[in-house]
Write an enzyme that holds these catalytic residues in place. Structure first.
Site, short mmCIF file in Angstrom:
data_model
loop_
_atom_site.label_atom_id
_atom_site.label_comp_id
_atom_site.label_asym_id
_atom_site.label_seq_id
_atom_site.Cartn_x
_atom_site.Cartn_y
_atom_site.Cartn_z
N LYS A 10 3.49 -9.14 17.88
CA LYS A 10 2.59 -8.84 18.90
C LYS A 10 2.49 -7.24 19.09
O LYS A 10 3.83 -6.57 19.29
CB LYS A 10 3.00 -9.44 19.95
CG LYS A 10 2.60 -10.85 20.14
CD LYS A 10 1.32 -11.24 20.01
CE LYS A 10 0.91 -12.57 20.09
NZ LYS A 10 -0.49 -13.12 20.22
N ASP B 136 -0.37 -8.97 15.12
CA ASP B 136 -1.58 -9.32 16.16
C ASP B 136 -1.68 -8.44 17.16
O ASP B 136 -1.01 -8.30 18.16
CB ASP B 136 -1.00 -10.68 16.63
CG ASP B 136 -2.34 -11.42 17.54
OD1 ASP B 136 -3.41 -10.59 17.59
OD2 ASP B 136 -1.99 -12.63 18.06
N GLU C 31 -4.20 -9.36 12.80
CA GLU C 31 -5.22 -10.25 13.56
C GLU C 31 -5.99 -9.43 14.73
O GLU C 31 -5.25 -8.67 15.25
CB GLU C 31 -4.48 -11.32 14.31
CG GLU C 31 -4.10 -12.74 13.60
CD GLU C 31 -3.47 -13.73 14.74
OE1 GLU C 31 -4.18 -14.13 15.47
OE2 GLU C 31 -2.37 -13.94 14.40
N ASP D 296 -9.64 -13.58 15.55
CA ASP D 296 -9.05 -14.76 16.35
C ASP D 296 -10.17 -14.66 17.49
O ASP D 296 -10.89 -15.55 17.73
CB ASP D 296 -7.90 -14.27 16.69
CG ASP D 296 -7.12 -15.15 17.40
OD1 ASP D 296 -7.73 -16.14 18.09
OD2 ASP D 296 -5.74 -15.06 17.95
N LYS E 195 -8.20 -21.93 16.60
CA LYS E 195 -7.28 -22.46 17.76
C LYS E 195 -8.05 -23.54 18.54
O LYS E 195 -9.57 -23.43 18.57
CB LYS E 195 -7.11 -21.49 18.63
CG LYS E 195 -5.96 -20.36 17.97
CD LYS E 195 -5.57 -19.48 19.09
CE LYS E 195 -4.59 -18.30 18.50
NZ LYS E 195 -4.38 -17.23 19.24
#
Length: 351
Positions: free
Chosen positions: A161, A189, A217, A242, A266
């Site tokens: 992250k 991400d 991402e 995403d 997702k």
């Protein structure tokens, strides 16, 4: 086989440690669980978790949608109309993708139980699952220590992250790469944390320093599709959407306009398995591979995502570590390091 009742409950689940991204820090989650009762005694179970900063869904809004319009369209309906009922869930109300996902998952669970087979067999395929492990955003020192810990636990792919402080992101990624073996894959991400120009500058620097990044991402804001395309066209590392991807319509726009290289599906964003299948197939026609991801949610809904992922041939990447962040032990899937095993019992059953 008619649907006799739809029940909704909610429980709180604590996390083992804070989950930090550029968008939020979570220490606990609410799991809203829906149970569909069929007249022969079969029950289908689904669940959802609110993520205000991504889906806009709250615990209260998910419960209201499930007990209101979604329950209304399902009660006394016949499971012979399974596909039509899945469509009715999606059109029962505007938005509320998490509530729709919970109901959709419960319907798939009930239907595959009626057939007496695991959900992945109903969906028609099976492949081996290996998940990455997420490294939450923090100082370079803490993130590199967490990376070592997870590599030692058997993970060969780390999702890092970044994005909360762009000026620190190079230091974060460099610190992690310096302490892990070269064969460990890094995925980044940014959770919408960079501007398009920041993203290109940072990614180009990562390329020059050979940090060996598999993909990145959502580097820019979800609504900024032109910025997303600018990044995609000006870097060599593949770019994945995403938060820009919620629906099959979004998928069609993203792949036809060549805004991205990859898609992250997702269930909580797209409304469940039925739309996830559509998104993966739309992407497949454009030669765009997909990853299955998850919010911070219970292992029941993550297991549903896993059943979908092992069944669709265009899902090539797996990010299903959310249950490993929870204080309770996973029941619907078994983890051994990065390897995931699903139940061979009907539906989405406990292992």
């Amino acid at each position: 086989m008619r649907i006799l009742d739809v029940e909704v409950t909610c429980r709180n689940i604590l996390l083992e440690r804070p989950f930090k991204t550029a968008l939020r820090t979570a220490t606990e989650i609410d799991s809203i669980e829906v149970t569909i009762h069929l007249e022969n005694g079969v029950v289908g179970m689904g669940s959802a978790a609110p993520t205000w900063v991504i889906t806009g869904d709250s615990t209260e809004s998910i419960q209201a949608a499930l007990l209101g319009p979604i329950k209304k369209i399902l009660l006394n309906q016949h499971m012979d109309n399974f596909q039509s009922l899945l469509m009715d869930i999606q059109t029962s109300c505007v938005g509320n993708t998490s509530a729709k996902a919970a109901a959709d998952i419960a319907m798939y669970d009930a239907y595959s139980k009626l057939l007496g087979i695991p959900l992945y067999r109903y969906l028609g395929n099976h492949k081996h699952l290996k998940t990455c492990m997420t490294i939450g955003v923090d100082t370079p020192e803490i993130m590199s220590k967490n990376a070592i810990k997870n590599v030692d636990s058997g993970f060969k792919s780390l999702k890092v992250k970044v994005g909360s402080a762009p000026e620190l992101d190079m230091a974060r990624v460099s610190a992690i790469r310096a302490v892990i073996p070269p064969d460990v894959t890094l995925r980044l991400d940014a959770n919408q944390g960079w501007t398009p120009k920041q993203a290109v500058q940072l990614i180009n620097q990562m390329e020059r320093e050979n940090l060996n990044i598999e993909f990145i991402e959502q580097p820019v804001a979800a609504h900024d599709l032109e910025g997303l395309k600018f990044v995609t066209n000006n870097v060599n590392i593949p770019i994945m959407a995403d938060e820009s991807l919620f629906s099959p319509h979004d998928a069609l726009k993203l792949v036809s306009g060549k805004y991205i290289d990859l898609l992250n599906i997702k269930l909580m964003k797209c409304g469940g398995i039925s739309n996830a299948l559509k998104i993966a197939s739309i992407a497949e026609t454009a030669g765009v591979h997909c990853m299955i991801g998850s919010m911070m949610e219970s292992d029941q809904s993550v297991a549903a995502a896993a059943h979908f992922a092992v069944a669709h041939p265009n899902v090539r990447y797996f990010d299903l570590d959310a249950p490993l962040w929870l204080k309770e032990q996973p029941e619907f899937m078994k983890y051994v390091g990065e390897d995931i095993t699903l139940s061979t019992q009907p539906g989405i059953s406990k292992v």
